[in-house]
Design an enzyme around this catalytic site. Structure first.
Site, PDB file in Angstrom:
ATOM      1  N   ARG A  93     -33.143 -62.765 -94.829  1.00  0.00           N
ATOM      2  CA  ARG A  93     -34.440 -62.402 -94.233  1.00  0.00           C
ATOM      3  C   ARG A  93     -34.879 -63.362 -93.137  1.00  0.00           C
ATOM      4  O   ARG A  93     -35.605 -62.973 -92.235  1.00  0.00           O
ATOM      5  CB  ARG A  93     -35.518 -62.338 -95.314  1.00  0.00           C
ATOM      6  CG  ARG A  93     -35.136 -61.593 -96.580  1.00  0.00           C
ATOM      7  CD  ARG A  93     -34.623 -60.185 -96.335  1.00  0.00           C
ATOM      8  NE  ARG A  93     -34.363 -59.517 -97.620  1.00  0.00           N
ATOM      9  CZ  ARG A  93     -33.630 -58.428 -97.750  1.00  0.00           C
ATOM     10  NH1 ARG A  93     -33.068 -57.866 -96.697  1.00  0.00           N
ATOM     11  NH2 ARG A  93     -33.445 -57.896 -98.946  1.00  0.00           N
ATOM     12  N   ARG A 111     -21.335 -59.513-100.922  1.00  0.00           N
ATOM     13  CA  ARG A 111     -22.431 -60.355-101.414  1.00  0.00           C
ATOM     14  C   ARG A 111     -22.027 -61.104-102.684  1.00  0.00           C
ATOM     15  O   ARG A 111     -22.777 -61.979-103.140  1.00  0.00           O
ATOM     16  CB  ARG A 111     -23.657 -59.494-101.693  1.00  0.00           C
ATOM     17  CG  ARG A 111     -24.215 -58.787-100.465  1.00  0.00           C
ATOM     18  CD  ARG A 111     -25.213 -57.705-100.848  1.00  0.00           C
ATOM     19  NE  ARG A 111     -26.295 -58.245-101.656  1.00  0.00           N
ATOM     20  CZ  ARG A 111     -27.133 -57.481-102.363  1.00  0.00           C
ATOM     21  NH1 ARG A 111     -26.983 -56.167-102.390  1.00  0.00           N
ATOM     22  NH2 ARG A 111     -28.104 -58.042-103.059  1.00  0.00           N
ATOM     23  N   HIS A 130     -29.846 -48.667-104.770  1.00  0.00           N
ATOM     24  CA  HIS A 130     -31.016 -48.384-103.940  1.00  0.00           C
ATOM     25  C   HIS A 130     -31.229 -46.880-103.819  1.00  0.00           C
ATOM     26  O   HIS A 130     -32.347 -46.419-103.577  1.00  0.00           O
ATOM     27  CB  HIS A 130     -30.862 -48.998-102.550  1.00  0.00           C
ATOM     28  CG  HIS A 130     -30.843 -50.491-102.544  1.00  0.00           C
ATOM     29  ND1 HIS A 130     -29.700 -51.223-102.737  1.00  0.00           N
ATOM     30  CD2 HIS A 130     -31.845 -51.395-102.373  1.00  0.00           C
ATOM     31  CE1 HIS A 130     -29.992 -52.519-102.687  1.00  0.00           C
ATOM     32  NE2 HIS A 130     -31.282 -52.648-102.464  1.00  0.00           N
ATOM     33  N   ASP A 146     -34.849 -55.866-111.127  1.00  0.00           N
ATOM     34  CA  ASP A 146     -34.592 -55.598-109.715  1.00  0.00           C
ATOM     35  C   ASP A 146     -35.771 -54.761-109.214  1.00  0.00           C
ATOM     36  O   ASP A 146     -36.622 -54.309-110.000  1.00  0.00           O
ATOM     37  CB  ASP A 146     -33.250 -54.864-109.552  1.00  0.00           C
ATOM     38  CG  ASP A 146     -32.630 -55.067-108.169  1.00  0.00           C
ATOM     39  OD1 ASP A 146     -33.340 -55.497-107.238  1.00  0.00           O
ATOM     40  OD2 ASP A 146     -31.436 -54.772-108.015  1.00  0.00           O
TER      41      ASP A 146
END
Length: 332
Positions: A73, A135, A178, A246
């Site tokens: 970010r 990741r 997601h 999450d």
């Protein structure tokens, strides 16, 4: 003094408007999480984190996803660009990952952020979904444990709380949580020998995040909302830290946000993570979540005791070592 809410919430933009500050005071989330929409410059970010803590009236933990690669970010030109974790692990190994995490921690602490939702402790496999694969910290239990431990220790040395994720293991998922609810068809024995074993080895760390994944060998519900899976995380894996969900806005979960929050907490999660900063959704989540339970309060207090001032180091020397290690391995 009342307990904070059993939530970690997102923020709307680059600054904290008076109405948003009033909402946070009323909601009193245990912590906050920042995203790219909240990040512009070091001065702006330092002001935002200070505004949040002033609104809450306490030194609340503020988290970010600063893994490296796609999930980062804080970016150039104000912050370093980091390789995806799997690429870094292959290039520099545990020492490079410790150095990288210590340098990341320095960048985060400088702008008032003291929690990083990393390391990703899932095992990268040939069928791991691309949203997650690079990741990860390795392709075997031993690699992931060694590399994740180095990352967590580097963050802690820099005064930043690590969050191990995604418990009890996301690496076998072939769908993106997601967008869909992944189902992992592996046997209980296979899961215990691989995915779960990583988290067992890291179970002493202070904070963990659940996976929105179904494990039919154990239960039909997603792990985040499964009492059986949370019990497995607590009893079998041995994780005694604060367990956050999450992001409950992910499409792997169904129902209203109130239903998602209640199901997660009823299953045994300590804190509900709501990330997108949408006020009405957050208000619904806050109302459903209520305050931290007595057990969650103890785990939250224990987690925050891991947060301390950074150990004094020569950051320039660490940076030079990291660069030499990175270039040396890549050139070699």
């Amino acid at each position: 003094m009342s307990q904070p809410g059993a939530t970690i919430l997102g923020l709307e933009g680059l600054e904290l408007r008076p109405d948003e500050a009033a909402f946070l005071r009323e909601a009193d989330p245990w912590g906050l999480i920042l995203f790219a929409r909240n990040v512009e410059s070091p001065a702006q970010l330092s002001q935002l984190t200070a505004q949040v803590r002033a609104a809450l009236g306490r030194d609340a933990p503020i988290f970010v996803d600063q893994e490296g690669g796609r999930v980062q970010r804080l970016r150039a030109p104000h912050w370093r660009e980091w390789l995806p974790p799997l690429d870094e692990a292959r290039a520099t190994g545990p020492r490079g990952l410790w150095l990288r995490a210590r340098l990341q921690a320095a960048e985060l602490r400088a702008v008032g952020i003291d929690g990083n939702c990393a390391p990703t402790c899932d095992i990268a496999g040939p069928r791991t979904h691309p949203f997650l694969h690079n990741r990860c910290m390795g392709e075997t239990v031993a690699e992931v444990v060694q590399n994740a431990r180095a990352t967590a220790e580097g963050l802690l040395a820099g005064g930043v709380l690590p969050v191990i994720k995604h418990m009890p293991g996301h690496g076998r998922a072939e769908a993106d949580s997601h967008k869909d609810l992944p189902t992992v068809a592996a046997t209980a024995d296979d899961l215990r020998a691989s995915d779960f074993a990583v988290f067992t080895a890291l179970s002493d760390l202070p904070l963990g995040m659940t996976a929105h994944i179904r494990f039919p060998a154990f239960d039909a519900a997603p792990a985040t909302q499964s009492a059986k899976m949370i019990d497995l995380i607590r009893q079998e894996i041995g994780f005694a830290g604060l367990l956050m969900t999450d992001d409950i806005t992910m499409q792997a979960l169904t129902g209203s946000y109130a239903e998602r929050a209640k199901a997660s907490l009823t299953a045994g999660c300590d804190v509900v993570l709501h990330c997108n900063g949408t006020r009405a959704e957050m208000a619904e989540t806050v109302a459903a979540a209520g305050a931290l339970s007595p057990a969650a309060t103890l785990r939250a207090e224990a987690a925050l005791r891991w947060r301390h001032s950074p150990e004094e180091v020569d950051l320039d020397a660490l940076s030079a070592e990291f660069e030499n290690l990175s270039h040396g391995k890549m050139d070699g």
